[in-house]
Write an enzyme that holds these catalytic residues in place. Structure first.
Site, PDB file in Angstrom:
ATOM      1  CG  HIS A 209      -0.312   0.238   2.511  1.00 45.00           C
ATOM      2  ND1 HIS A 209       0.319  -0.770   3.193  1.00 45.00           N
ATOM      3  CD2 HIS A 209      -0.175   1.339   3.281  1.00 45.00           C
ATOM      4  CE1 HIS A 209       0.812  -0.300   4.326  1.00 45.00           C
ATOM      5  NE2 HIS A 209       0.535   0.987   4.409  1.00 45.00           N
TER       6      HIS A 209
HETATM    7  C1  UD1 Z   1      -2.548   5.404   5.604  1.00 40.14           C
HETATM    8  C2  UD1 Z   1      -1.333   6.022   6.296  1.00 40.14           C
HETATM    9  C3  UD1 Z   1      -0.172   5.024   6.230  1.00 40.14           C
HETATM   10  C4  UD1 Z   1      -0.565   3.677   6.794  1.00 40.14           C
HETATM   11  C5  UD1 Z   1      -1.830   3.179   6.107  1.00 40.14           C
HETATM   12  C6  UD1 Z   1      -2.282   1.903   6.788  1.00 40.14           C
HETATM   13  C7  UD1 Z   1      -0.944   8.471   6.187  1.00 40.14           C
HETATM   14  C8  UD1 Z   1      -0.166   9.527   5.528  1.00 40.14           C
HETATM   15  N1  UD1 Z   1      -0.882   7.242   5.634  1.00 40.14           N
HETATM   16  O1  UD1 Z   1      -2.231   5.222   4.247  1.00 40.14           O
HETATM   17  O2  UD1 Z   1       0.908   5.521   7.001  1.00 40.14           O
HETATM   18  O3  UD1 Z   1       0.484   2.768   6.573  1.00 40.14           O
HETATM   19  O4  UD1 Z   1      -2.861   4.167   6.243  1.00 40.14           O
HETATM   20  O5  UD1 Z   1      -3.142   1.150   6.012  1.00 40.14           O
HETATM   21  O6  UD1 Z   1      -1.597   8.716   7.159  1.00 40.14           O
HETATM   22  N2  UD1 Z   1      -9.634   4.370   1.181  1.00 40.14           N
HETATM   23  C9  UD1 Z   1     -10.837   3.702   1.092  1.00 40.14           C
HETATM   24  N3  UD1 Z   1     -11.434   3.295   2.238  1.00 40.14           N
HETATM   25  C10 UD1 Z   1     -10.908   3.518   3.477  1.00 40.14           C
HETATM   26  C11 UD1 Z   1      -9.695   4.220   3.550  1.00 40.14           C
HETATM   27  C12 UD1 Z   1      -9.072   4.626   2.405  1.00 40.14           C
HETATM   28  O7  UD1 Z   1     -11.348   3.484   0.007  1.00 40.14           O
HETATM   29  O8  UD1 Z   1     -11.525   3.094   4.479  1.00 40.14           O
HETATM   30  C13 UD1 Z   1      -8.964   4.781  -0.072  1.00 40.14           C
HETATM   31  C14 UD1 Z   1      -9.274   6.192  -0.495  1.00 40.14           C
HETATM   32  O9  UD1 Z   1      -9.340   6.227  -1.875  1.00 40.14           O
HETATM   33  C15 UD1 Z   1      -8.044   6.965  -0.057  1.00 40.14           C
HETATM   34  C16 UD1 Z   1      -6.933   5.923  -0.205  1.00 40.14           C
HETATM   35  O10 UD1 Z   1      -7.551   4.690   0.118  1.00 40.14           O
HETATM   36  O11 UD1 Z   1      -7.813   8.100  -0.812  1.00 40.14           O
HETATM   37  C17 UD1 Z   1      -5.734   6.157   0.700  1.00 40.14           C
HETATM   38  O12 UD1 Z   1      -6.147   6.252   2.064  1.00 40.14           O
HETATM   39  P1  UD1 Z   1      -5.321   7.147   3.113  1.00 40.14           P
HETATM   40  O13 UD1 Z   1      -5.879   6.946   4.469  1.00 40.14           O
HETATM   41  O14 UD1 Z   1      -5.188   8.538   2.641  1.00 40.14           O
HETATM   42  O15 UD1 Z   1      -3.863   6.564   3.027  1.00 40.14           O
HETATM   43  P2  UD1 Z   1      -3.371   5.059   3.158  1.00 40.14           P
HETATM   44  O16 UD1 Z   1      -2.691   4.690   1.902  1.00 40.14           O
HETATM   45  O17 UD1 Z   1      -4.468   4.201   3.656  1.00 40.14           O
HETATM   46  N1  UDP Z   2      -3.669  -6.238   8.578  1.00 42.85           N
HETATM   47  C1  UDP Z   2      -4.964  -6.744   8.711  1.00 42.85           C
HETATM   48  N2  UDP Z   2      -5.655  -7.059   7.581  1.00 42.85           N
HETATM   49  C2  UDP Z   2      -5.126  -6.933   6.331  1.00 42.85           C
HETATM   50  C3  UDP Z   2      -3.819  -6.415   6.209  1.00 42.85           C
HETATM   51  C4  UDP Z   2      -3.117  -6.058   7.357  1.00 42.85           C
HETATM   52  O1  UDP Z   2      -5.462  -6.908   9.824  1.00 42.85           O
HETATM   53  O2  UDP Z   2      -5.810  -7.246   5.351  1.00 42.85           O
HETATM   54  C5  UDP Z   2      -2.961  -5.837   9.806  1.00 42.85           C
HETATM   55  C6  UDP Z   2      -1.592  -6.467  10.036  1.00 42.85           C
HETATM   56  O3  UDP Z   2      -1.565  -6.915  11.358  1.00 42.85           O
HETATM   57  C7  UDP Z   2      -0.639  -5.317   9.825  1.00 42.85           C
HETATM   58  C8  UDP Z   2      -1.459  -4.128  10.242  1.00 42.85           C
HETATM   59  O4  UDP Z   2      -2.750  -4.444   9.741  1.00 42.85           O
HETATM   60  O5  UDP Z   2       0.501  -5.398  10.644  1.00 42.85           O
HETATM   61  C9  UDP Z   2      -0.902  -2.827   9.752  1.00 42.85           C
HETATM   62  O6  UDP Z   2      -1.553  -2.377   8.642  1.00 42.85           O
HETATM   63  P1  UDP Z   2      -0.888  -1.689   7.389  1.00 42.85           P
HETATM   64  O7  UDP Z   2       0.082  -2.593   6.754  1.00 42.85           O
HETATM   65  O8  UDP Z   2      -2.059  -1.208   6.620  1.00 42.85           O
HETATM   66  O9  UDP Z   2      -0.152  -0.387   7.995  1.00 42.85           O
HETATM   67  P2  UDP Z   2       1.365  -0.053   8.373  1.00 42.85           P
HETATM   68  O10 UDP Z   2       1.757  -0.949   9.482  1.00 42.85           O
HETATM   69  O11 UDP Z   2       2.202  -0.217   7.152  1.00 42.85           O
HETATM   70  O12 UDP Z   2       1.299   1.380   8.785  1.00 42.85           O
END
Ligand code: UD1
Ligand code: UDP
Length: 366
Positions: A209
């Site tokens: 991601h």
């Molecule tokens: C965010 C965090 C990242 C973390 C990740 C965990 C920041 C800068 N980034 O990244 O550090 O590792 O979460 O998963 O805070 N979206 C949906 N449904 C949701 C949430 C998001 O469709 O419930 C889609 C939207 O199109 C959105 C995109 O995902 O624009 C990105 O979501 P966003 O929360 O901005 O960043 P992440 O890539 O999830």
């Molecule tokens: N995880 C989960 N379901 C998924 C993918 C990840 O429960 O489909 C959990 C897993 O334990 C992982 C945690 O979510 O360590 C962290 O999520 P993510 O990788 O999105 O964020 P990051 O740790 O990179 O910020």
């Protein structure tokens, strides 16, 4: 009657809910404080948010800010304004923020400027890569937080090098391990691996991601090609993050992956189901921060598709390896050879009691 210390516990995104669970439990057992759960709403899909509240049996948040998606400035700015109002209305004594997402920074900044003290869980991690949005959030949050709770000794050293006074920093260990231990029996009893028809020890879990991997169409297409090639020898199960799903669909790559017999594209999983998949896997291929730690703790080989990590202890002491480009193919073969070994890695204070140490620390500073 002595007033209880008011604590706001902030969570915004999937990894925050996981880190928040043991803290919420530990704080709820204390009579000297009252805790409010603040959900900023950065992650809002059921499988990115509600599923975790259900798994951890967390109550409904006391406050939901409904921030949603947006650019960094939009998300950070909206959270800053919304949380400031909440703080002014019902002034907590402390706000606890976790990790490195946009809300971590926004809520720290809102609180500190109006005199609410800030505690940061998972303080001091640094990748050294300022092109990562999280790195900026980490540096700025640690600059303003009053108490910095670190998961590993390298984090204390990073903070020392940035000139942060030692009295603000406490090495407490890793709350992700608390969560795993809290949920271990349910994870072990879960049947997700079997339900999906996967053979334990003979598949890899893939998650991606990071914007650096998924936002650029050419980079993403190359990764897709590599996964397809690997899946000829090793089945892959890939719970697809919503950011990644959008990019795959937009770039016509979803259908290619989905057509591949060795790859199961699935929805993001709740914690118990996901950890069951990880526990039974031969290896992980990922860019997740949390998974580098979970695989280290469980002795599962982890190939991290990044050129830096803010969690270097998982490289030096654990099973994690940073992998770039074509070296992924050799790395997968090497990881499969060692995957049955599951070395027992015992890192200082990754022991299931980090949340208790955080609560003790807070009590001492109340
Ligand atoms: C965010 C965090 C990242 C973390 C990740 C965990 C920041 C800068 N980034 O990244 O550090 O590792 O979460 O998963 O805070 N979206 C949906 N449904 C949701 C949430 C998001 O469709 O419930 C889609 C939207 O199109 C959105 C995109 O995902 O624009 C990105 O979501 P966003 O929360 O901005 O960043 P992440 O890539 O999830
Ligand atoms: N995880 C989960 N379901 C998924 C993918 C990840 O429960 O489909 C959990 C897993 O334990 C992982 C945690 O979510 O360590 C962290 O999520 P993510 O990788 O999105 O964020 P990051 O740790 O990179 O910020």
């Amino acid at each position: 009657m002595v007033a209880k210390l008011g604590i706001d516990l902030v969570a915004a995104a999937r990894p925050n809910f996981i880190k928040m669970a043991p803290l919420f439990n530990a704080l709820s057992r204390e009579s000297w404080c009252s805790t409010r759960l603040i959900h900023t709403g950065q992650h809002y899909d059921d499988n990115m948010s509600a599923a975790f509240f259900a798994d951890f049996m967390l109550p409904e948040p006391d406050v939901h800010l409904g921030i949603g998606s947006g650019t960094h400035a939009e998300q950070t700015g909206r959270t800053l304004m919304a949380y400031e109002s909440v703080c002014l209305e019902h002034r907590p004594d402390w706000v606890i923020v976790v990790g490195d997402v946009n809300a971590t920074l926004a809520c720290s900044l809102a609180a500190t400027k109006i005199g609410v003290r800030v505690g940061h869980v998972e303080a001091g991690l640094r990748s050294g890569d300022r092109s990562m949005p999280e790195e900026i959030n980490r540096i700025l949050t640690d600059a303003v937080a009053d108490l910095l709770w670190t998961p590993s000794a390298d984090a204390n050293e990073n903070l020392r090098l940035e000139g942060i006074p030692g009295e603000r920093v406490e090495f407490v260990g890793n709350v992700m391990i608390d969560t795993f231990e809290l949920m271990r029996s349910r994870i072990e009893a879960d049947r997700t691996c079997d339900e999906l028809g996967l053979a334990a020890g003979n598949y890899a879990v893939v998650t991606l991601h990071r914007p650096s991997n998924v936002d650029d169409p050419a980079t993403l297409a190359t990764l897709v090609d590599r996964l397809i090639r690997i899946s000829a020898d090793l089945p892959l199960v890939f719970p697809v993050h919503p950011r990644t799903r959008s990019r795959l669909v937009e770039n016509g790559l979803w259908r290619r992956l989905d057509a591949c017999a060795g790859i199961s594209l699935i929805e993001p999983q709740g914690y118990v189901r996901f950890m069951n998949l990880l526990l039974r896997a031969a290896l992980a291929i990922t860019d997740s921060g949390g998974m580098q730690e979970e695989t280290t703790y469980l002795g599962i080989p982890c190939l991290t598709l990044r050129d830096t990590t803010e969690r270097p202890i998982t490289l030096s002491e654990g099973t994690n390896r940073l992998v770039c480009g074509e070296e992924l193919f050799d790395a997968v073969r090497g990881a499969m050879r060692m995957s049955g070994d599951r070395p027992r890695v015992s890192l200082p204070l990754w022991d299931g009691h980090a949340a208790e140490r955080i609560v003790d620390s807070l009590k001492r500073h109340a």
